[in-house]
Design a protein around this motif. Structure first.
Motif, PDB file in Angstrom:
ATOM      1  N   THR A 182     -59.367 -53.952 -64.060  1.00  0.00           N
ATOM      2  CA  THR A 182     -60.102 -52.482 -64.173  1.00  0.00           C
ATOM      3  C   THR A 182     -59.905 -51.875 -62.925  1.00  0.00           C
ATOM      4  N   GLU A 183     -60.510 -52.730 -61.804  1.00  0.00           N
ATOM      5  CA  GLU A 183     -60.548 -52.071 -60.456  1.00  0.00           C
ATOM      6  C   GLU A 183     -59.311 -51.790 -60.092  1.00  0.00           C
ATOM      7  N   LEU A 184     -58.149 -52.473 -60.405  1.00  0.00           N
ATOM      8  CA  LEU A 184     -56.952 -52.270 -59.963  1.00  0.00           C
ATOM      9  C   LEU A 184     -56.347 -50.988 -60.367  1.00  0.00           C
ATOM     10  N   LEU A 185     -56.615 -50.884 -61.796  1.00  0.00           N
ATOM     11  CA  LEU A 185     -56.313 -49.429 -62.344  1.00  0.00           C
ATOM     12  C   LEU A 185     -57.090 -48.282 -61.838  1.00  0.00           C
ATOM     13  N   HIS A 186     -58.288 -48.392 -61.506  1.00  0.00           N
ATOM     14  CA  HIS A 186     -59.089 -47.395 -60.971  1.00  0.00           C
ATOM     15  C   HIS A 186     -58.714 -47.024 -59.464  1.00  0.00           C
ATOM     16  N   VAL A 187     -58.569 -48.100 -58.703  1.00  0.00           N
ATOM     17  CA  VAL A 187     -58.003 -47.746 -57.245  1.00  0.00           C
ATOM     18  C   VAL A 187     -56.748 -47.026 -57.464  1.00  0.00           C
ATOM     19  N   SER A 188     -55.786 -47.707 -58.284  1.00  0.00           N
ATOM     20  CA  SER A 188     -54.259 -47.312 -58.092  1.00  0.00           C
ATOM     21  C   SER A 188     -54.123 -45.889 -58.618  1.00  0.00           C
ATOM     22  N   TYR A 189     -55.075 -45.489 -59.715  1.00  0.00           N
ATOM     23  CA  TYR A 189     -54.985 -44.107 -60.125  1.00  0.00           C
ATOM     24  C   TYR A 189     -55.558 -43.087 -59.197  1.00  0.00           C
ATOM     25  N   LEU A 192     -53.863 -44.183 -54.903  1.00  0.00           N
ATOM     26  CA  LEU A 192     -52.377 -43.949 -54.997  1.00  0.00           C
ATOM     27  C   LEU A 192     -51.750 -42.923 -55.780  1.00  0.00           C
ATOM     28  N   GLY A 193     -52.543 -42.523 -56.939  1.00  0.00           N
ATOM     29  CA  GLY A 193     -52.114 -41.512 -58.014  1.00  0.00           C
ATOM     30  C   GLY A 193     -52.454 -39.971 -57.360  1.00  0.00           C
ATOM     31  N   LEU A 194     -53.795 -39.862 -57.512  1.00  0.00           N
ATOM     32  CA  LEU A 194     -54.311 -38.308 -57.244  1.00  0.00           C
ATOM     33  C   LEU A 194     -53.914 -38.146 -55.642  1.00  0.00           C
ATOM     34  N   ARG A 195     -54.116 -39.110 -54.846  1.00  0.00           N
ATOM     35  CA  ARG A 195     -53.976 -38.912 -53.206  1.00  0.00           C
ATOM     36  C   ARG A 195     -52.543 -38.568 -53.028  1.00  0.00           C
ATOM     37  N   THR A 196     -51.651 -39.279 -53.584  1.00  0.00           N
ATOM     38  CA  THR A 196     -50.177 -38.988 -53.640  1.00  0.00           C
ATOM     39  C   THR A 196     -49.770 -37.752 -54.118  1.00  0.00           C
ATOM     40  N   LEU A 197     -50.378 -37.365 -55.357  1.00  0.00           N
ATOM     41  CA  LEU A 197     -50.173 -36.198 -55.900  1.00  0.00           C
ATOM     42  C   LEU A 197     -50.475 -34.962 -54.949  1.00  0.00           C
ATOM     43  N   ARG A 198     -51.821 -35.156 -54.510  1.00  0.00           N
ATOM     44  CA  ARG A 198     -52.263 -34.118 -53.519  1.00  0.00           C
ATOM     45  C   ARG A 198     -51.320 -34.018 -52.352  1.00  0.00           C
ATOM     46  N   HIS A 199     -50.877 -35.121 -51.756  1.00  0.00           N
ATOM     47  CA  HIS A 199     -50.126 -34.844 -50.861  1.00  0.00           C
ATOM     48  C   HIS A 199     -48.974 -34.157 -50.898  1.00  0.00           C
ATOM     49  N   LEU A 200     -48.262 -34.067 -52.159  1.00  0.00           N
ATOM     50  CA  LEU A 200     -46.884 -33.470 -52.720  1.00  0.00           C
ATOM     51  C   LEU A 200     -47.309 -32.053 -52.935  1.00  0.00           C
ATOM     52  N   LEU A 235     -60.512 -41.848 -65.956  1.00  0.00           N
ATOM     53  CA  LEU A 235     -61.317 -42.592 -65.007  1.00  0.00           C
ATOM     54  C   LEU A 235     -62.669 -43.086 -65.462  1.00  0.00           C
ATOM     55  N   CYS A 236     -63.188 -42.292 -66.144  1.00  0.00           N
ATOM     56  CA  CYS A 236     -64.641 -42.550 -66.865  1.00  0.00           C
ATOM     57  C   CYS A 236     -64.679 -43.813 -67.545  1.00  0.00           C
ATOM     58  N   PRO A 237     -63.798 -43.980 -68.653  1.00  0.00           N
ATOM     59  CA  PRO A 237     -63.869 -45.141 -69.376  1.00  0.00           C
ATOM     60  C   PRO A 237     -63.512 -46.503 -68.353  1.00  0.00           C
ATOM     61  N   ARG A 311     -70.070 -42.420 -71.051  1.00  0.00           N
ATOM     62  CA  ARG A 311     -71.518 -42.020 -70.620  1.00  0.00           C
ATOM     63  C   ARG A 311     -71.279 -41.479 -69.066  1.00  0.00           C
ATOM     64  N   GLY A 312     -72.215 -40.545 -68.741  1.00  0.00           N
ATOM     65  CA  GLY A 312     -71.977 -40.064 -67.515  1.00  0.00           C
ATOM     66  C   GLY A 312     -70.642 -39.230 -67.296  1.00  0.00           C
ATOM     67  N   TRP A 313     -70.003 -38.905 -68.057  1.00  0.00           N
ATOM     68  CA  TRP A 313     -68.368 -38.300 -67.803  1.00  0.00           C
ATOM     69  C   TRP A 313     -68.689 -36.994 -66.939  1.00  0.00           C
ATOM     70  N   TRP A 314     -69.578 -36.402 -66.821  1.00  0.00           N
ATOM     71  CA  TRP A 314     -69.660 -35.063 -66.086  1.00  0.00           C
ATOM     72  C   TRP A 314     -70.002 -35.566 -64.440  1.00  0.00           C
ATOM     73  N   VAL A 315     -70.595 -36.730 -64.547  1.00  0.00           N
ATOM     74  CA  VAL A 315     -70.513 -37.452 -62.872  1.00  0.00           C
ATOM     75  C   VAL A 315     -69.378 -37.582 -62.334  1.00  0.00           C
ATOM     76  N   THR A 316     -68.675 -38.300 -63.203  1.00  0.00           N
ATOM     77  CA  THR A 316     -67.442 -38.910 -62.859  1.00  0.00           C
ATOM     78  C   THR A 316     -66.401 -37.552 -62.552  1.00  0.00           C
ATOM     79  N   MET A 317     -66.412 -36.574 -63.349  1.00  0.00           N
ATOM     80  CA  MET A 317     -65.859 -35.262 -62.979  1.00  0.00           C
ATOM     81  C   MET A 317     -66.226 -34.454 -61.872  1.00  0.00           C
ATOM     82  N   LEU A 318     -67.436 -34.440 -61.532  1.00  0.00           N
ATOM     83  CA  LEU A 318     -67.869 -33.725 -60.471  1.00  0.00           C
ATOM     84  C   LEU A 318     -67.345 -34.767 -58.943  1.00  0.00           C
ATOM     85  N   PHE A 319     -67.684 -35.947 -59.189  1.00  0.00           N
ATOM     86  CA  PHE A 319     -67.252 -36.888 -58.029  1.00  0.00           C
ATOM     87  C   PHE A 319     -65.637 -36.924 -57.977  1.00  0.00           C
TER      88      PHE A 319
END
Length: 326
Positions: A182-189, A192-200, A235-237, A311-319
């Motif tokens: 679970t942590e591997l999927l979360h950190v990778s997404y 490595l995922g969002l940060r790489t996409l932002r860099h591109l 990310l929330c699940p 649960r707490g999806w809006w917190v995940t969205m804001l963060f």
């Protein structure tokens, strides 16, 4: 040099303000997600004992009010010390090995990867993975425990939070069913995922300097913003599953007698909060643990409903959105 006295002072100031605000929010969110609240109770086929379930809490702010009522302000700041230690460790690693500035808020936070190259981001991700798993376990358990933990007695607190098996064999924490995946999927997404996409899409935002308006494409900025919003669905699940798995303690055996023997004496002479006669939350019985990532996902949906995954999806969205542009 990234590590200077002034940078250290700015880091301590920023970290203090950040913890003052974030620790109560994180603690409330962890309790909301860890609370075991099945739609229907089923009797144990052997002894007819019903599993311990938690209170029905309407939402994030209802949970925060409940914590304040039962445990006071001190309860809202449970998990402060492991959070402080974890964030300091990440900042020190970035400053010493990646040569990033400790005074920059953009380099603070577990998922705010430092403004560095691909190799640096990969190194940071690997270090984050190795450190984050035990940090998540200790932090989440310190938040959900009904016991009052002292701030400056880490070994005493660990004796309460960890089972004898986990204390004798610390590497067992990495074998917590499903948590590493679970942590591997979360950190990778996220890293490595969002940060790489932002860099591109937005390379000007990935640098250490503040970009000019002319360097940012409005269209690409909107595209990335939408992707960051939609990422909440994934990310929330993952965060809910990680929370439930992290508070599930590891024993030498899942057998009832072994669990009872391991828990015996762990919490002797431990001070509890004034409202200890009423649990803030309920946790799933350790006699019927989650067996892994897929098992946890399926049981949450089957027992608590798919809404429990958000649960707490809006917190995940804001963060997620603010962190994406940090």
């Amino acid at each position: 040099m990234a590590f200077t006295t002034i940078a250290l002072l700015f880091f301590l100031l920023f970290l203090g303000v950040s913890l003052l605000v974030s620790v109560p929010l994180t603690g409330t969110l962890v309790r909301l997600r860890a609370n075991y609240n099945p739609k229907g109770l089923q009797l144990d086929p052997e002894d007819g004992v019903q599993p311990h379930t938690g209170p029905v809490v309407g939402g994030f702010f209802s949970m925060m009010g409940r914590v304040r009522r039962l445990e006071g302000w001190a309860g809202l700041y449970k998990g402060l010390m492991p959070t402080l230690f974890f964030n300091t460790l990440l900042a020190m690693f970035s400053a010493i090995f990646l040569d990033t500035s400790m005074s920059s808020p953009r380099n603070h936070g577990a998922y705010n990867a430092p403004a560095t190259g691909f190799v640096g981001t990969l190194a940071y991700s690997i270090f984050l993975m190795l450190v984050s798993l035990p940090a998540v376990i200790v932090t989440y358990r310190s938040i959900t425990t009904p016991h009052r933990l002292p701030y400056f007695k880490p070994f005493y607190s660990l004796r309460i939070l960890l089972t004898p098996t986990e204390r004798r064999k610390p590497w067992v924490l990495y074998l917590t069913p499903g948590l590493l995946a679970t942590e591997l999927l979360h950190v990778s997404y996220y890293v490595l995922g969002l940060r790489t996409l932002r860099h591109l899409l937005l390379p000007s935002l990935s640098g250490s300097d503040v970009p000019d308006k002319e360097d940012i494409s409005a269209t690409k900025l909107i595209i990335y913003f939408i992707i960051a919003l939609v990422s909440t669905v994934i990310l929330c699940p993952l965060e809910v599953i990680a929370t439930k798995l992290a508070v599930q303690r590891n024993h030498a055996s899942s057998d009832f007698n072994s669990v009872a023997q391991e828990e015996e004496g762990d919490a002797e002479d431990v001070v509890e909060y004034a409202g200890a006669d009423e649990d803030v939350i309920g946790l799933r019985s350790e006699l019927d643990p989650y067996l892994g990532f897929t098992d946890c996902f399926q049981r949450i949906v089957h027992e608590e409903g798919w809404r429990a995954l958000y649960r707490g999806w809006w917190v995940t969205m804001l963060f997620g959105v603010f962190g994406a542009f940090a």
